[in-house]
Design a protein around this motif. Structure first.
Motif, PDB file in Angstrom:
ATOM      1  N   GLU A 123       0.307 -11.102  -7.800  1.00  0.00           N
ATOM      2  CA  GLU A 123       0.674 -12.524  -7.774  1.00  0.00           C
ATOM      3  C   GLU A 123       2.188 -12.699  -7.915  1.00  0.00           C
ATOM      4  OE1 GLU A 123      -0.229 -16.501 -10.412  1.00  0.00           O
ATOM      5  OE2 GLU A 123      -1.790 -14.963 -10.277  1.00  0.00           O
ATOM      6  N   LYS A 124       2.804 -11.950  -8.813  1.00  0.00           N
ATOM      7  CA  LYS A 124       4.250 -12.096  -9.048  1.00  0.00           C
ATOM      8  C   LYS A 124       5.087 -11.664  -7.849  1.00  0.00           C
ATOM      9  CE  LYS A 124       4.317 -11.750 -14.065  1.00  0.00           C
ATOM     10  NZ  LYS A 124       4.534 -10.887 -15.218  1.00  0.00           N
ATOM     11  N   PHE A 125       4.704 -10.558  -7.208  1.00  0.00           N
ATOM     12  CA  PHE A 125       5.473 -10.024  -6.085  1.00  0.00           C
ATOM     13  C   PHE A 125       4.990 -10.567  -4.737  1.00  0.00           C
ATOM     14  CE2 PHE A 125       6.625  -7.093  -9.398  1.00  0.00           C
ATOM     15  CZ  PHE A 125       7.910  -6.675  -9.086  1.00  0.00           C
ATOM     16  N   ASN A 126       3.851 -11.279  -4.753  1.00  0.00           N
ATOM     17  CA  ASN A 126       3.234 -11.807  -3.527  1.00  0.00           C
ATOM     18  C   ASN A 126       2.967 -10.682  -2.524  1.00  0.00           C
ATOM     19  OD1 ASN A 126       2.076 -13.616  -1.769  1.00  0.00           O
ATOM     20  ND2 ASN A 126       3.969 -14.672  -1.229  1.00  0.00           N
ATOM     21  N   VAL A 127       2.314  -9.627  -3.029  1.00  0.00           N
ATOM     22  CA  VAL A 127       1.900  -8.482  -2.213  1.00  0.00           C
ATOM     23  C   VAL A 127       0.431  -8.206  -2.497  1.00  0.00           C
ATOM     24  CG1 VAL A 127       4.212  -7.443  -2.157  1.00  0.00           C
ATOM     25  CG2 VAL A 127       2.602  -6.784  -3.961  1.00  0.00           C
ATOM     26  N   SER A 128      -0.204  -7.418  -1.653  1.00  0.00           N
ATOM     27  CA  SER A 128      -1.625  -7.134  -1.843  1.00  0.00           C
ATOM     28  C   SER A 128      -1.831  -6.211  -3.041  1.00  0.00           C
ATOM     29  CB  SER A 128      -2.209  -6.475  -0.590  1.00  0.00           C
ATOM     30  OG  SER A 128      -1.707  -5.167  -0.450  1.00  0.00           O
ATOM     31  N   PRO A 129      -2.953  -6.382  -3.761  1.00  0.00           N
ATOM     32  CA  PRO A 129      -3.260  -5.470  -4.863  1.00  0.00           C
ATOM     33  C   PRO A 129      -3.297  -4.007  -4.403  1.00  0.00           C
ATOM     34  CG  PRO A 129      -4.687  -7.383  -4.966  1.00  0.00           C
ATOM     35  CD  PRO A 129      -3.927  -7.473  -3.660  1.00  0.00           C
ATOM     36  N   ALA A 130      -3.824  -3.781  -3.190  1.00  0.00           N
ATOM     37  CA  ALA A 130      -3.920  -2.404  -2.678  1.00  0.00           C
ATOM     38  C   ALA A 130      -2.551  -1.742  -2.577  1.00  0.00           C
ATOM     39  CB  ALA A 130      -4.600  -2.404  -1.316  1.00  0.00           C
ATOM     40  N   SER A 131      -1.521  -2.523  -2.249  1.00  0.00           N
ATOM     41  CA  SER A 131      -0.183  -1.938  -2.094  1.00  0.00           C
ATOM     42  C   SER A 131       0.431  -1.540  -3.439  1.00  0.00           C
ATOM     43  CB  SER A 131       0.744  -2.917  -1.363  1.00  0.00           C
ATOM     44  OG  SER A 131       0.975  -4.064  -2.157  1.00  0.00           O
ATOM     45  N   LEU A 132      -0.142  -2.047  -4.526  1.00  0.00           N
ATOM     46  CA  LEU A 132       0.405  -1.750  -5.857  1.00  0.00           C
ATOM     47  C   LEU A 132      -0.267  -0.559  -6.535  1.00  0.00           C
ATOM     48  CD1 LEU A 132       0.673  -5.406  -7.034  1.00  0.00           C
ATOM     49  CD2 LEU A 132       2.549  -3.782  -7.194  1.00  0.00           C
ATOM     50  N   ILE A 133      -1.449  -0.177  -6.062  1.00  0.00           N
ATOM     51  CA  ILE A 133      -2.255   0.824  -6.761  1.00  0.00           C
ATOM     52  C   ILE A 133      -1.491   2.113  -7.036  1.00  0.00           C
ATOM     53  CG2 ILE A 133      -4.290   2.311  -6.589  1.00  0.00           C
ATOM     54  CD1 ILE A 133      -4.973  -0.579  -7.265  1.00  0.00           C
ATOM     55  N   TYR A 134      -0.887   2.716  -6.004  1.00  0.00           N
ATOM     56  CA  TYR A 134      -0.250   4.013  -6.235  1.00  0.00           C
ATOM     57  C   TYR A 134       1.003   3.882  -7.084  1.00  0.00           C
ATOM     58  CZ  TYR A 134       3.908   4.217  -3.270  1.00  0.00           C
ATOM     59  OH  TYR A 134       5.156   4.041  -2.737  1.00  0.00           O
ATOM     60  N   HIS A 135       1.682   2.726  -7.033  1.00  0.00           N
ATOM     61  CA  HIS A 135       2.868   2.528  -7.865  1.00  0.00           C
ATOM     62  C   HIS A 135       2.480   2.542  -9.340  1.00  0.00           C
ATOM     63  CE1 HIS A 135       5.348   1.678  -4.409  1.00  0.00           C
ATOM     64  NE2 HIS A 135       4.521   0.738  -4.023  1.00  0.00           N
TER      65      HIS A 135
END
Length: 199
Positions: free
Chosen positions: A181-193
């Motif tokens: 929500e904060k970065f306005n990106v998909s949850p999937a794109s955050l998983i590996y980070h």
């Protein structure tokens, strides 16, 4: 020359460009200073403003684009066209992805002399061989780094961890949803980070 020497950027999907590297690449490609911080509000990178105001690339929505195509860039017309019907997260990533192609095109003109239009697709239908696929991996890597600048993401994860004691298997989804929500990106794109942060 072997295939391993033909890559534009030595990378894999899990490496990230640092904020300093992004600033340097953008400045090199445009021939003027760049600071990504000037295009961030809260934690969200204004990717359309980077395209239009910094690079002079028009961004247009297309209601007639094939459903499996996310977008494309026309290097000659300096226009990114994005699939109108896809989720905002996908549209933002597509714009960042096409900007990445533009940057590589500017920095390596000999390698991309014949490349005037690039498509972003959900499958490999538009890709023509190993080099094309590698270019897509590199553009994905840079796009991810643009939308989630490493120092800002690291700070957000640290802040969240301080409030919740630690990242656990029970609360990791809450962290991912929060950052999405904060970065306005998909949850999937955050998983590996997030996984990299934990490891």
């Amino acid at each position: 020359m072997g295939k391993e020497n033909q890559r534009v950027v030595v990378s894999n999907t899990y490496n990230k460009f640092s904020t300093e590297e992004i600033n340097h690449l953008f400045a090199e490609a445009a021939g003027k200073p760049f600071n990504i911080a000037d295009f961030i509000s809260g934690n969200e990178v204004n990717i359309s403003r980077i395209a239009q105001d910094f690079f002079g690339i028009k961004v247009a929505m297309d209601e007639k684009m094939d459903s499996d195509t996310s977008g494309k860039i026309d290097m000659t017309a300096k226009q990114i066209t994005v699939n109108f019907f896809q989720h905002t997260h996908r549209q933002r990533f597509t714009i960042a992805h096409e900007i990445s192609h533009y940057i590589f095109h500017q920095l390596y003109p000999d390698k991309f002399a014949d490349l005037q239009e690039v498509f972003r697709s959900e499958n490999n239908v538009h890709y023509e061989g190993w080099q094309d696929m590698q270019n897509e991996i590199d553009a994905n890597q840079l796009a991810s780094s643009i939308l989630m600048p490493s120092d800002l993401l690291r700070g957000s994860i640290h802040s969240w961890t301080n409030q919740h004691s630690s990242i656990t298997s029970k609360n990791v989804n809450e962290l991912v949803d929060d950052l999405s929500e904060k970065f306005n990106v998909s949850p999937a794109s955050l998983i590996y980070h997030v996984k990299n942060f934990r490891d």
